[in-house]
Design an enzyme around this catalytic site. Sequence first.
Site, short mmCIF file in Angstrom:
data_model
loop_
_atom_site.label_atom_id
_atom_site.label_comp_id
_atom_site.label_asym_id
_atom_site.label_seq_id
_atom_site.Cartn_x
_atom_site.Cartn_y
_atom_site.Cartn_z
N TYR A 1 -12.29 -1.97 94.34
CA TYR A 1 -12.15 -1.49 92.97
C TYR A 1 -12.01 -2.69 92.04
O TYR A 1 -12.79 -3.63 92.13
CB TYR A 1 -10.99 -0.50 92.82
CG TYR A 1 -9.82 -0.70 93.75
CD1 TYR A 1 -8.73 -1.48 93.38
CD2 TYR A 1 -9.78 -0.09 95.00
CE1 TYR A 1 -7.65 -1.67 94.22
CE2 TYR A 1 -8.70 -0.26 95.86
CZ TYR A 1 -7.64 -1.06 95.46
OH TYR A 1 -6.57 -1.24 96.30
N LYS A 2 -11.12 -2.69 91.09
CA LYS A 2 -11.00 -3.75 90.09
C LYS A 2 -12.37 -4.11 89.52
O LYS A 2 -13.08 -3.23 89.03
CB LYS A 2 -10.25 -4.94 90.66
CG LYS A 2 -8.78 -4.63 90.96
CD LYS A 2 -8.00 -5.86 91.34
CE LYS A 2 -6.51 -5.53 91.46
NZ LYS A 2 -6.20 -4.64 92.57
N ARG B 1 -1.42 -7.28 80.77
CA ARG B 1 -2.64 -7.93 81.23
C ARG B 1 -3.86 -7.33 80.52
O ARG B 1 -3.94 -6.12 80.30
CB ARG B 1 -2.82 -7.76 82.74
CG ARG B 1 -1.70 -8.33 83.58
CD ARG B 1 -2.06 -8.36 85.05
NE ARG B 1 -2.55 -7.07 85.53
CZ ARG B 1 -2.98 -6.85 86.77
NH1 ARG B 1 -3.01 -7.84 87.64
NH2 ARG B 1 -3.39 -5.65 87.14
N PHE C 1 0.68 -10.98 95.39
CA PHE C 1 0.77 -9.54 95.11
C PHE C 1 1.76 -8.92 96.10
O PHE C 1 1.79 -9.30 97.27
CB PHE C 1 -0.61 -8.89 95.26
CG PHE C 1 -0.66 -7.49 94.76
CD1 PHE C 1 -0.74 -7.23 93.40
CD2 PHE C 1 -0.60 -6.41 95.63
CE1 PHE C 1 -0.78 -5.92 92.92
CE2 PHE C 1 -0.63 -5.11 95.17
CZ PHE C 1 -0.72 -4.86 93.79
N ASP D 1 -6.83 -13.59 99.83
CA ASP D 1 -6.92 -12.26 99.24
C ASP D 1 -7.72 -12.40 97.95
O ASP D 1 -7.24 -12.95 96.96
CB ASP D 1 -5.53 -11.69 98.95
CG ASP D 1 -5.59 -10.28 98.36
OD1 ASP D 1 -6.70 -9.83 97.99
OD2 ASP D 1 -4.53 -9.65 98.25
#
Length: 405
Positions: free
Chosen positions: A228-229, A377, A131, A203
Amino acid sequence: MPSAGNSRLLDEARRRDDLAPLTEYVRAFATDGVIHLNGNSLGPPRSGLAAELDRVVTGQWAPRQVQAWFKDGWLDLPRTVGDKLGTLLGAGPGQVVVAGETTSTTLFNALTAACRLRPDRPVLLIEAESFPTDLYIADSVAKLLDRELVVESRDGFDTYLRDNGSRVAAALAAPVDFRTGERREIRPTTALCHAVGAISVWDLSHATGVLPVDLDANAVDLAVGCGYKYLGGGPGAPAFTYVPIRLQPTVDFPLSGWHGHAKPFAMVQTFIPADDIDQARTGTPPLLSLVALNHALAPLVEVGIHELHRRSSELGEFFLECLADRSPELLGRLASPLDADRRGGHLALRVPQADKVEEALADSGVLVDARPPDLIRFAFAPLYVTHEQVANAVDALCRAVEGVQ
């Protein structure tokens, strides 16, 4: 709201939802009729979040004010939430803390600490496919500590460790590729780091809450992840840090805030780190954000990581089944591994004008996210996505692609 063009698949979707116990959880989320397949940063809140925040504000903050830190467990919340997260991460108590920082700050803290554990080694290793924030932070840490940043491809990462491992201080990787969803197995990579004496840093942002990572069993050294996510902790939810008990006596974090002090309320001039996971804490934690994250974790912990993973994989497989039936040409654009065991919680398609397709899907009530140059995605959060929604999303996707061509 989109409707599935294939009634057979729609009937099958409803049959599967009727048989799936986790379908009951969908009603507990405030989706407002929208299909949430966005893996970027934010899903819907649980319906009871406003009441939970009001309970804390009106029932604790208002009547007790500063005393609520001590009387209502606010000071302990970073560890309380951390231990709950530990059940999803395969980490025992006292090894995960939600200090209240951003993912970027937390990664900087962990990566610098990892390099400090190997002061005589000149290289910080990272995957090129990481990322962007991970690449930016790694570059900054390398400059700060006068280390050499080595950026390798996915395959080159392991090769470099094998051939040059004695030079590597820390190696940063992710168990899920943020673009394609392709998995990197934690155990062999961590074992390779240990074989050459390097510190493994993971990560977990795209894995937490949807993929078993078994941090203790895999002997991971340090790990971070966002709130989050798939955790659904809300906009800007704080990140977490994992430090195994075996490293807590020796790890040295660069951000030495007062909440990480052995005696924070002694107000002494010299920093003495706490001798446990609290040393990863920095300043005063964002209480309301922690409350929101704590609220979001309840059903995830109740269901358990293995059932969450099974459900997410099942939804992803059904997406591909629907796509094969509705548009074999689009299925041929799959950028993710076809094998579900080699994917995390999302998959990606290569679609021309992906940003316009994303906009068209949003207009149809389906939230996804595009990634340059041509990826879209689709993330399958296990507690608020149903098979029927997946069938409708595939139909909307096919119409959107046809509409922008």
